[in-house]
Design an enzyme around this catalytic site. Sequence first.
Site, PDB file in Angstrom:
ATOM      1  N   MET A   1      36.205  47.584  42.617  1.00  0.00           N
ATOM      2  CA  MET A   1      36.893  46.118  42.457  1.00  0.00           C
ATOM      3  C   MET A   1      38.129  45.923  43.848  1.00  0.00           C
ATOM      4  O   MET A   1      38.686  46.605  44.082  1.00  0.00           O
ATOM      5  CB  MET A   1      37.095  45.111  41.389  1.00  0.00           C
ATOM      6  CG  MET A   1      35.645  45.056  40.579  1.00  0.00           C
ATOM      7  SD  MET A   1      35.904  44.429  39.446  1.00  0.00           S
ATOM      8  CE  MET A   1      34.436  43.087  38.582  1.00  0.00           C
ATOM      9  N   GLY A   2      37.825  44.364  43.862  1.00  0.00           N
ATOM     10  CA  GLY A   2      39.354  43.973  44.573  1.00  0.00           C
ATOM     11  C   GLY A   2      39.511  43.153  45.572  1.00  0.00           C
ATOM     12  O   GLY A   2      39.893  42.374  45.922  1.00  0.00           O
ATOM     13  N   ARG A   3      38.050  42.282  45.637  1.00  0.00           N
ATOM     14  CA  ARG A   3      38.129  41.453  46.405  1.00  0.00           C
ATOM     15  C   ARG A   3      37.992  41.318  48.118  1.00  0.00           C
ATOM     16  O   ARG A   3      37.098  42.358  48.454  1.00  0.00           O
ATOM     17  CB  ARG A   3      38.397  39.865  45.455  1.00  0.00           C
ATOM     18  CG  ARG A   3      37.132  38.679  45.858  1.00  0.00           C
ATOM     19  CD  ARG A   3      37.910  37.237  44.881  1.00  0.00           C
ATOM     20  NE  ARG A   3      39.983  37.758  45.165  1.00  0.00           N
ATOM     21  CZ  ARG A   3      40.165  36.157  45.011  1.00  0.00           C
ATOM     22  NH1 ARG A   3      39.324  35.286  44.891  1.00  0.00           N
ATOM     23  NH2 ARG A   3      41.168  36.582  44.673  1.00  0.00           N
TER      24      ARG A   3
ATOM     25  N   GLY B   1      40.164  35.614  36.559  1.00  0.00           N
ATOM     26  CA  GLY B   1      39.789  37.320  35.963  1.00  0.00           C
ATOM     27  C   GLY B   1      41.159  36.994  34.568  1.00  0.00           C
ATOM     28  O   GLY B   1      42.121  37.855  35.199  1.00  0.00           O
TER      29      GLY B   1
ATOM     30  N   ARG C   1      56.650  33.917  16.393  1.00  0.00           N
ATOM     31  CA  ARG C   1      56.979  35.283  17.090  1.00  0.00           C
ATOM     32  C   ARG C   1      55.235  36.579  16.657  1.00  0.00           C
ATOM     33  O   ARG C   1      55.010  37.066  17.052  1.00  0.00           O
ATOM     34  CB  ARG C   1      58.148  36.371  16.451  1.00  0.00           C
ATOM     35  CG  ARG C   1      58.873  37.258  16.354  1.00  0.00           C
ATOM     36  CD  ARG C   1      60.060  37.489  15.832  1.00  0.00           C
ATOM     37  NE  ARG C   1      59.833  38.761  16.084  1.00  0.00           N
ATOM     38  CZ  ARG C   1      60.461  39.548  17.199  1.00  0.00           C
ATOM     39  NH1 ARG C   1      61.050  39.134  17.924  1.00  0.00           N
ATOM     40  NH2 ARG C   1      60.489  41.076  17.208  1.00  0.00           N
TER      41      ARG C   1
ATOM     42  N   ARG D   1      37.254  30.574  34.977  1.00  0.00           N
ATOM     43  CA  ARG D   1      37.137  29.817  36.214  1.00  0.00           C
ATOM     44  C   ARG D   1      36.741  28.835  35.540  1.00  0.00           C
ATOM     45  O   ARG D   1      35.549  28.298  35.148  1.00  0.00           O
ATOM     46  CB  ARG D   1      36.787  30.574  37.113  1.00  0.00           C
ATOM     47  CG  ARG D   1      37.207  32.629  36.891  1.00  0.00           C
ATOM     48  CD  ARG D   1      36.668  32.704  38.179  1.00  0.00           C
ATOM     49  NE  ARG D   1      36.805  34.170  38.107  1.00  0.00           N
ATOM     50  CZ  ARG D   1      37.741  35.057  38.343  1.00  0.00           C
ATOM     51  NH1 ARG D   1      38.557  34.040  39.318  1.00  0.00           N
ATOM     52  NH2 ARG D   1      37.490  36.652  38.507  1.00  0.00           N
TER      53      ARG D   1
ATOM     54  N   VAL E   1      56.891  36.258  27.526  1.00  0.00           N
ATOM     55  CA  VAL E   1      57.069  34.850  27.645  1.00  0.00           C
ATOM     56  C   VAL E   1      57.476  34.976  26.241  1.00  0.00           C
ATOM     57  O   VAL E   1      58.576  33.900  25.996  1.00  0.00           O
ATOM     58  CB  VAL E   1      56.000  34.347  28.279  1.00  0.00           C
ATOM     59  CG1 VAL E   1      56.654  32.942  28.676  1.00  0.00           C
ATOM     60  CG2 VAL E   1      56.404  34.548  29.690  1.00  0.00           C
TER      61      VAL E   1
ATOM     62  N   GLN F   1      36.306  48.361  35.091  1.00  0.00           N
ATOM     63  CA  GLN F   1      37.240  48.483  36.025  1.00  0.00           C
ATOM     64  C   GLN F   1      38.704  47.190  35.564  1.00  0.00           C
ATOM     65  O   GLN F   1      40.034  47.718  35.527  1.00  0.00           O
ATOM     66  CB  GLN F   1      37.280  48.372  36.863  1.00  0.00           C
ATOM     67  CG  GLN F   1      36.456  49.263  37.765  1.00  0.00           C
ATOM     68  CD  GLN F   1      36.146  49.009  39.589  1.00  0.00           C
ATOM     69  OE1 GLN F   1      36.794  48.927  40.560  1.00  0.00           O
ATOM     70  NE2 GLN F   1      35.752  48.113  39.241  1.00  0.00           N
TER      71      GLN F   1
ATOM     72  N   ASP G   1      46.431  41.604  45.705  1.00  0.00           N
ATOM     73  CA  ASP G   1      46.418  40.760  46.263  1.00  0.00           C
ATOM     74  C   ASP G   1      47.319  39.224  46.070  1.00  0.00           C
ATOM     75  O   ASP G   1      46.536  38.283  46.962  1.00  0.00           O
ATOM     76  CB  ASP G   1      44.958  40.304  46.823  1.00  0.00           C
ATOM     77  CG  ASP G   1      44.604  39.642  45.465  1.00  0.00           C
ATOM     78  OD1 ASP G   1      45.503  39.187  44.155  1.00  0.00           O
ATOM     79  OD2 ASP G   1      43.297  39.013  45.298  1.00  0.00           O
TER      80      ASP G   1
ATOM     81  N   ASP H   1      43.669  42.726  41.349  1.00  0.00           N
ATOM     82  CA  ASP H   1      43.216  43.417  42.646  1.00  0.00           C
ATOM     83  C   ASP H   1      44.213  43.895  43.156  1.00  0.00           C
ATOM     84  O   ASP H   1      44.228  43.920  44.622  1.00  0.00           O
ATOM     85  CB  ASP H   1      42.699  41.788  43.294  1.00  0.00           C
ATOM     86  CG  ASP H   1      41.466  41.525  42.558  1.00  0.00           C
ATOM     87  OD1 ASP H   1      40.598  42.529  42.522  1.00  0.00           O
ATOM     88  OD2 ASP H   1      40.603  40.188  42.929  1.00  0.00           O
TER      89      ASP H   1
ATOM     90  N   SER I   1      52.555  39.095  17.617  1.00  0.00           N
ATOM     91  CA  SER I   1      52.223  40.991  17.337  1.00  0.00           C
ATOM     92  C   SER I   1      51.667  41.880  17.745  1.00  0.00           C
ATOM     93  O   SER I   1      50.455  40.611  17.256  1.00  0.00           O
ATOM     94  CB  SER I   1      52.731  41.011  15.765  1.00  0.00           C
ATOM     95  OG  SER I   1      53.523  39.904  15.384  1.00  0.00           O
TER      96      SER I   1
ATOM     97  N   GLY J   1      45.645  35.007  38.926  1.00  0.00           N
ATOM     98  CA  GLY J   1      46.138  35.457  40.695  1.00  0.00           C
ATOM     99  C   GLY J   1      45.890  34.268  41.160  1.00  0.00           C
ATOM    100  O   GLY J   1      46.099  32.812  40.909  1.00  0.00           O
ATOM    101  N   ASP J   2      44.883  34.456  42.043  1.00  0.00           N
ATOM    102  CA  ASP J   2      45.706  33.040  43.603  1.00  0.00           C
ATOM    103  C   ASP J   2      44.497  32.136  42.932  1.00  0.00           C
ATOM    104  O   ASP J   2      44.986  30.865  43.636  1.00  0.00           O
ATOM    105  CB  ASP J   2      45.025  33.480  45.424  1.00  0.00           C
ATOM    106  CG  ASP J   2      43.343  33.734  45.502  1.00  0.00           C
ATOM    107  OD1 ASP J   2      42.931  34.140  44.463  1.00  0.00           O
ATOM    108  OD2 ASP J   2      43.648  33.487  46.088  1.00  0.00           O
TER     109      ASP J   2
ATOM    110  N   THR K   1      46.252  40.394  38.164  1.00  0.00           N
ATOM    111  CA  THR K   1      45.027  40.914  38.111  1.00  0.00           C
ATOM    112  C   THR K   1      45.293  42.008  39.016  1.00  0.00           C
ATOM    113  O   THR K   1      45.399  42.620  38.678  1.00  0.00           O
ATOM    114  CB  THR K   1      44.599  39.554  40.182  1.00  0.00           C
ATOM    115  OG1 THR K   1      43.267  40.160  40.516  1.00  0.00           O
ATOM    116  CG2 THR K   1      46.244  39.022  40.818  1.00  0.00           C
TER     117      THR K   1
HETATM  118  O1  F6P Z   1      40.038  39.106  40.660  1.00  0.00           O
HETATM  119  C1  F6P Z   1      39.739  39.664  40.272  1.00  0.00           C
HETATM  120  C2  F6P Z   1      38.132  40.319  40.131  1.00  0.00           C
HETATM  121  O2  F6P Z   1      36.812  41.256  39.234  1.00  0.00           O
HETATM  122  C3  F6P Z   1      37.224  40.331  41.411  1.00  0.00           C
HETATM  123  O3  F6P Z   1      38.074  42.333  41.882  1.00  0.00           O
HETATM  124  C4  F6P Z   1      36.332  40.671  41.912  1.00  0.00           C
HETATM  125  O4  F6P Z   1      35.769  40.669  43.000  1.00  0.00           O
HETATM  126  C5  F6P Z   1      35.823  39.202  40.946  1.00  0.00           C
HETATM  127  O5  F6P Z   1      37.739  39.721  40.239  1.00  0.00           O
HETATM  128  C6  F6P Z   1      35.114  38.673  40.104  1.00  0.00           C
HETATM  129  O6  F6P Z   1      35.379  37.826  39.260  1.00  0.00           O
HETATM  130  P1  F6P Z   1      33.806  37.116  38.334  1.00  0.00           P
HETATM  131  O7  F6P Z   1      34.291  38.517  36.872  1.00  0.00           O
HETATM  132  O8  F6P Z   1      34.303  35.963  37.826  1.00  0.00           O
HETATM  133  O9  F6P Z   1      32.516  37.274  38.358  1.00  0.00           O
END
Ligand code: F6P
Length: 320
Positions: free
Chosen positions: A170-172, A12, A55, A73, A24, A252, A130, A128, A59, A103-104, A126
């Site tokens: 959100m937040g999974r 995400g 560089r 994904r 970076v 969000q 998390d 979240d 910008s 994220g994870d 992320t």
């Molecule tokens: O990890 C960020 C997030 O927005 C979560 O809060 C949510 O559950 C998930 O991604 C939704 O993912 P996608 O946009 O791939 O459906």
Amino acid sequence: MNKKIAILTSGGDAPGMNAAIRAVTRAALQEGWEVFAIYNGYKGLIDGELYKFSRKDVSEILYRGGTILGTARLPEFVDPNVRQKGIENLKKYGIDTLIVLGGDGTYHGAQKLVEMGINCIGIPCTIDNDIVGTDFTIGFDTALNTIVNAVDKIRDTSSSHQRCTIVEIMGRYCGDLALWAGICCGAEYVIIPEKEFNRQELLDNLKTHHDQGRRHAIVLITEKITDVEELARDTEEYTEFETRATVLGYIQRGGSPSGADRVLASRMGAYAVELIKQGKEGRCVGIIDNQLTSTDFVEALNGKKRQTNDNLYNVFFKIR
Ligand code: F6P
């Protein structure tokens, strides 16, 4: 040391990803290294979407939401043959280190690459919050501010109409956004995945609240816990509080990063380059008690998240 590094964003999008890409790139170029941008996450790595960055390519991106590199994904990345294609592309350009922002899910992919002999460095991005091994992820603060803004508006309507509003956040599987927003917005109740959801207790609370003649009630709930439309119907029936449900959804995730996220992303981006300079391999950048630090991918993926939630949860219920 003449190094060639590559950078990608995956999973995400999160506000501040661009600030991290910029940090970076600029820090690495200052070392005299070459920087390759990979478009569209691991998919782009497989498809060979690699371009050399200067560089100037970074910008005017510090303040932009989303990710200029695009993201995706890619469930197929679990297949070692698919990953091998990506590794061949890195080798073709002589790239020795891959920096992954995400994220994870992103970290899982990177860990697999590390096992196949590719040095990866992770930067936690992320909304979240998390990820293990860091107090904060890039994007959390911006999303929190977006939520606070939205809930403040919702409260105006709730109060004008004497309603209860249940807002899905959100937040999974992490309740940080809902809990922090609950404190920021003076919500009446928060429901988060780390705490067991007692439906009856919520209904009783809201009934008392309504019977006391209060003008509005705001309930914040992390996504995936229950169907909020159904919860709104149950609430209205049990409490006689006219109730609505609002799913905040994708407002969000986007938007210009907050000052705090720009600083965090800049610090973490520069630190990722520092880790490579020190010869560190397979590390994920983190910030703990405002000090930059790093953990390995295995720990970041399997370790237990530092529980700041308990304290905050108690504070919430003391002051609501
Ligand atoms: O990890 C960020 C997030 O927005 C979560 O809060 C949510 O559950 C998930 O991604 C939704 O993912 P996608 O946009 O791939 O459906």
